[in-house]
Design an enzyme around this catalytic site. Structure first.
Site, PDB file in Angstrom:
ATOM      1  CD  GLU A 102      -1.343  -0.435   3.656  1.00 37.82           C
ATOM      2  OE1 GLU A 102      -2.547  -0.595   3.410  1.00 37.82           O
ATOM      3  OE2 GLU A 102      -0.894  -0.345   4.805  1.00 37.82           O
ATOM      4  N   PRO A 103       1.600   1.482  -1.078  1.00 36.77           N
ATOM      5  CG  PRO A 103       2.645   1.410  -3.177  1.00 36.77           C
ATOM      6  CD  PRO A 103       1.731   0.636  -2.271  1.00 36.77           C
TER       7      PRO A 103
ATOM      8  NE  ARG B 149       7.121   9.498   1.928  1.00 37.11           N
ATOM      9  CZ  ARG B 149       6.851  10.522   2.737  1.00 37.11           C
ATOM     10  NH1 ARG B 149       7.051  11.751   2.329  1.00 37.11           N
ATOM     11  NH2 ARG B 149       6.394  10.308   3.956  1.00 37.11           N
TER      12      ARG B 149
ATOM     13  CE1 TYR C  10       5.833  14.322   9.459  1.00 37.35           C
ATOM     14  CE2 TYR C  10       6.846  14.965   7.369  1.00 37.35           C
ATOM     15  CZ  TYR C  10       5.769  14.447   8.086  1.00 37.35           C
ATOM     16  OH  TYR C  10       4.658  14.048   7.420  1.00 37.35           O
TER      17      TYR C  10
ATOM     18  CB  CYS D 259       2.732  35.387  11.509  1.00 35.01           C
ATOM     19  SG  CYS D 259       2.022  36.570  10.385  1.00 35.01           S
TER      20      CYS D 259
ATOM     21  CE1 TYR E 141       0.962  10.968   3.633  1.00 32.45           C
ATOM     22  CE2 TYR E 141       2.997  10.574   2.456  1.00 32.45           C
ATOM     23  CZ  TYR E 141       1.861  10.101   3.070  1.00 32.45           C
ATOM     24  OH  TYR E 141       1.640   8.746   3.121  1.00 32.45           O
TER      25      TYR E 141
HETATM   26  C1  PLP Z   1       0.706   6.270   5.520  1.00 27.61           C
HETATM   27  C2  PLP Z   1       0.494   4.822   5.358  1.00 27.61           C
HETATM   28  C3  PLP Z   1       0.867   4.187   4.177  1.00 27.61           C
HETATM   29  C4  PLP Z   1       1.566   4.892   3.060  1.00 27.61           C
HETATM   30  O1  PLP Z   1       2.802   5.360   3.455  1.00 27.61           O
HETATM   31  P1  PLP Z   1       3.786   5.970   2.345  1.00 27.61           P
HETATM   32  O2  PLP Z   1       4.998   6.286   3.086  1.00 27.61           O
HETATM   33  O3  PLP Z   1       3.100   7.170   1.793  1.00 27.61           O
HETATM   34  O4  PLP Z   1       3.977   4.905   1.320  1.00 27.61           O
HETATM   35  C5  PLP Z   1       0.581   2.855   4.049  1.00 27.61           C
HETATM   36  N1  PLP Z   1      -0.036   2.168   5.032  1.00 27.61           N
HETATM   37  C6  PLP Z   1      -0.403   2.750   6.178  1.00 27.61           C
HETATM   38  C7  PLP Z   1      -1.081   1.958   7.209  1.00 27.61           C
HETATM   39  C8  PLP Z   1      -0.145   4.080   6.388  1.00 27.61           C
HETATM   40  O5  PLP Z   1      -0.493   4.647   7.542  1.00 27.61           O
END
Ligand code: PLP
Length: 429
Positions: free
Chosen positions: A287-288, A290, A331, A358, A387
């Site tokens: 589940e990518p 980014r 961050y 500001c 993000y």
């Molecule tokens: C945020 C998140 C992702 C995706 O993370 P990336 O760094 O954007 O790939 C996948 N799974 C879960 C559970 C997340 O919280």
């Protein structure tokens, strides 16, 4: 807007589009997202993971960048969607996203959100805690339904990334800690419930990860847990979700790998782990977020001021900042940028690009080499596709930028710019 002198120098071209033209047509600050690059990442997932390995699935973690249009693009490429709130789920539904391809995450889902998930019929609810499990079971039973779930586990692995985006350590607000008590409290309970159907497990070690060892370490731990669950309960997972977190190029210090660098190694580890433990090989899910959208996005700003503090530094003030990109303040995220209307000019010095809020911490980029900046120049910050839009705020009452989608030289408005009227639209007084 652009000095005649600057007009004669080369312009930065992104996905076939002149970014100086985009800034003039749509205004700044402006998010520019390349549909070309997003689709090419989705196809890379298809070709190097889904088509190379049987019994696999991929979902896009839409919190990275979610619009109705991206839901449709993701759907058209045969990828599923990961949502983390009622709002993201609602938007996916409005985009006609197939609900059975949705994974619903979150460490503190509200009863109302769980009700939505049950009523919409999402593919999987990723259960994070016992309270959620009980509520979900009750909601499903009251509707005569059985909801497919997977448990989010905390494998106790430290990924080498920023503390705020590291999620797989034992001390984390996310997931279920792995210890024998948990097996009974969660797995035992779920298997006895009529309203939920346990399908398997999930872990996610963190974000912006450039090496694969934390994923592989977490995988070994979770496979061991699956072996114990089979021994104690006779339960074999049909789903194993390996999370996201694959890193991208923000600055020259990042050397991202193709997705297969992670997935090939994980598939091999699952295959050998399952045969060692006598487990049937579950469906593998990634589940990518980014990795799919970050490098597909840039943000365009107009320089409003250039202010030299003799002997210290020169601040370049732009017309956006932490409301459209909170990551540097949140961050310490680092970015690269260039002056879009001086794309071929040599650096004239080192500058600090400051936002207009500001807050002293509203600095987008510190100490970056640029050609001599002037008011009216267009700054392009790269790798802002993930993000940024999704984390944007209205601090200082700045309207959120528009989103323009590009596709090989063509461009179109995908999200309109917020107006001042939008900013006060909810106020009743
Ligand atoms: C945020 C998140 C992702 C995706 O993370 P990336 O760094 O954007 O790939 C996948 N799974 C879960 C559970 C997340 O919280």
């Amino acid at each position: 807007m652009i000095s005649s002198n600057a007009e004669r120098t080369a312009h930065f071209v992104f996905d076939g589009c002149d970014t100086v033209d985009l800034a003039r047509i749509y205004g700044t600050p402006l998010y520019v997202m390349s549909e070309t690059m997003i689709r090419s990442r989705l196809r890379e997932i298809r070709e190097s993971f889904l088509e190379r390995h049987p019994n696999t699935f991929a979902v896009y973690a839409s919190k990275a960048f979610q619009t109705l249009e991206i839901c449709k693009i993701v759907e058209s490429e045969g990828i599923g969607l990961d949502v983390v709130s009622g709002g993201e789920l609602y938007a996916a539904k409005r985009a006609d996203f197939p609900m059975d391809r949705i994974f619903f995450h979150g460490n503190s889902k509200t009863p109302a959100e769980l009700e939505m998930a049950v009523d919409f019929g999402v593919g999987r609810v990723v259960v994070d805690n016992l309270d959620e499990l009980r509520i979900l079971d009750g909601l499903a039973r009251s509707r005569g339904r059985r909801v497919p779930i997977i448990f989010r586990l905390t494998p106790g692995v430290d990924s080498h990334t920023h503390e705020y985006v590291s999620t797989g350590r034992l001390d984390s607000k996310f997931g279920i800690p792995l210890d024998p008590k948990v097996r009974d409290a969660y797995v035992g309970a779920a298997l006895a419930m009529k309203g939920v159907e346990l399908k398997g497990f999930h872990f996610h070690v963190g974000s912006q990860i450039l090496v694969r060892d934390s994923h592989l370490k977490a995988l070994e731990i979770v496979l061991g847990f699956m072996g114990e669950v089979k021994r104690d309960y006779g339960f074999e997972a049909s789903d194993l979700n390996l999370g996201g977190g694959f890193g991208v190029h923000y600055t020259e210090q990042d050397a991202p790998e193709p997705i297969a660098h992670f997935t090939d190694a994980m598939v091999a580890a699952v295959d050998s782990g399952c045969s060692r433990l006598g487990l049937a090989r579950p469906r593998l899910i990634i589940e990518p977020g980014r990795w799919i959208v970050a490098e597909a996005g840039i943000t365009l700003y107009t320089i409003g001021s250039v202010k030299e503090i003799p002997g210290i530094k020169t601040y370049v003030g732009v017309d956006g900042g932490m409301p459209d990109n909170p990551r540097p303040a949140l961050y310490g995220a680092r970015y690269e940028a260039l002056i879009a209307n001086k794309a071929d000019a040599a650096p004239a010095g080192t500058y600090t690009i400051a936002g207009k809020c500001c807050e002293t911490g509203d600095i987008l980029i510190r100490d970056i080499a640029l050609p001599a900046p002037e008011a009216g120049d267009i700054v392009a910050v790269s790798t802002t596709g993930a993000y940024n839009h999704s984390m944007a705020s209205n601090y200082n009452r700045l309207p959120r930028p528009a989103v323009v989608m590009t596709a090989a030289g063509r461009h179109r408005l995908s999200v309109r710019r917020e107006s001042f009227e939008d900013l006060i639209a909810r106020e009743l007084g």
